[in-house]
Every structure is written in C-alpha cells, then in structure tokens.
Scaffold this active site. Sequence first.
Site, PDB file in Angstrom:
ATOM      1  N   GLU A 207      -1.837  12.268  13.507  1.00 50.69           N
ATOM      2  CA  GLU A 207      -1.442  11.154  12.645  1.00 50.69           C
ATOM      3  C   GLU A 207      -2.552  10.860  11.642  1.00 50.69           C
ATOM      4  OE1 GLU A 207       0.613   9.528  11.170  1.00 50.69           O
ATOM      5  OE2 GLU A 207       1.305   7.774  12.252  1.00 50.69           O
ATOM      6  N   ASP A 208      -2.177  10.329  10.486  1.00 55.18           N
ATOM      7  CA  ASP A 208      -3.189   9.967   9.494  1.00 55.18           C
ATOM      8  C   ASP A 208      -3.881   8.657   9.862  1.00 55.18           C
ATOM      9  OD1 ASP A 208      -0.916   8.421   8.957  1.00 55.18           O
ATOM     10  OD2 ASP A 208      -0.886   8.849   6.819  1.00 55.18           O
TER      11      ASP A 208
ATOM     12  N   ASP B  64      -2.140   1.977  12.605  1.00 51.03           N
ATOM     13  CA  ASP B  64      -2.248   0.644  12.005  1.00 51.03           C
ATOM     14  C   ASP B  64      -1.689  -0.365  13.014  1.00 51.03           C
ATOM     15  OD1 ASP B  64      -2.145  -1.603  10.322  1.00 51.03           O
ATOM     16  OD2 ASP B  64      -1.450  -0.480   8.598  1.00 51.03           O
TER      17      ASP B  64
ATOM     18  N   ARG C 135      -2.229  10.834  -2.482  1.00 49.79           N
ATOM     19  CA  ARG C 135      -2.390  11.676  -1.290  1.00 49.79           C
ATOM     20  C   ARG C 135      -3.416  12.786  -1.495  1.00 49.79           C
ATOM     21  NH1 ARG C 135       1.579  10.657   2.521  1.00 49.79           N
ATOM     22  NH2 ARG C 135       3.624  10.038   1.753  1.00 49.79           N
TER      23      ARG C 135
END
Length: 174
Positions: A97-98, A101, A163
């Site tokens: 995952e980036d 949050d 991105r």
Amino acid sequence: MEGNVEVLISREKVEARISELAREIEKDYANKDLICVGLLKGSVMFMSDLIKEISMDLRIDFMKVSSYGGGTNSTGVVKILKDVDLDLTGKDVLIVEDIIDTGLTIVNVKDFLKQKNPNSIKVCTLLDKPSRRLVEVEGEYVGFEIPDEFVVGYGLDLDEKYRNIPFVGKFVKK
C-alpha cells in the site's frame, strides 16, 4: 486545485528505506510462497521498486480499491473495484500500500482477502499516518510515519496528478 509541493521525504531516503524493507521481507518470507498484492493505483511506484529489491521468488497481483472520491479526504466507504486474479489459498500474502491513513481501506481489504484462505496476510506500506486512524490497524512493514499532512508524489495523487513526482511531498494549497 492549485498548489505547490514541498519535499517531505527525499527520493534518496525513500530508496534507502525500500532497500531496508526488502531485506526484512526476505528474512521473514524465506522459503514461503509469497504473493505481493498491490493496491492500485497509489502503490505502483512503491511496489515496483520494492519487488526489484527482493531477492527471492514471489508473485504479484493487484486489487483496485477506492475510498477517496476525488478530494483530499477519505469518504469512509471502501469499494473493491478489481479483485486479485491469483488463487491465494495457502499462500502468504503481503498487501503493498502507498499509505495507511484512516485504516479503513486496509481493514476492508484484509477482511476481503481472508475469505480466500491465505496462510497469512501482512501489510507493507510506504507511509503511515496514525494520527488519522479511525480503526485499529498497523502495517507490519512501514517505510515512514508522517504527520497529518496531505502528501503527493511517489505514486500518491491529488485528482490523479502528482503521482510521477520521484519523492514524497507535502501539498500546499495556493
């Protein structure tokens, strides 16, 4: 939305940390049947660089999930738009995952993938923003813990822009 991007984590620091994460993953998954599942689109740059650093056999797959409706805040509703193609039964799954949050995406994806009977499911995230957590979840492999700032670059976007920036940057509205 107009704004500027300030460097939060340099390209060099990102690359060095990815190399460290790869060593940890190699050690933990030695002699295991590893499938890295990237969450599109944000994880693509991170996952690409990460798997190039991992010196062991592995397979990759992707899921597309959404919890952002085009803004800077999560909608809280997680939709699975694309499922994995590989059979996960008895495999060791590493979700790539980036950013974690609110945690809602990861919790939902983990619950969804558990139904596919993998041997294990762990999470590798480039960024962790624990101050925004709405549910209890941790990544087993975390690149960087960051403050509550909206970040872009290195795969992370704002309305599909930014991105391709080769570092993690803080987005500052004009």
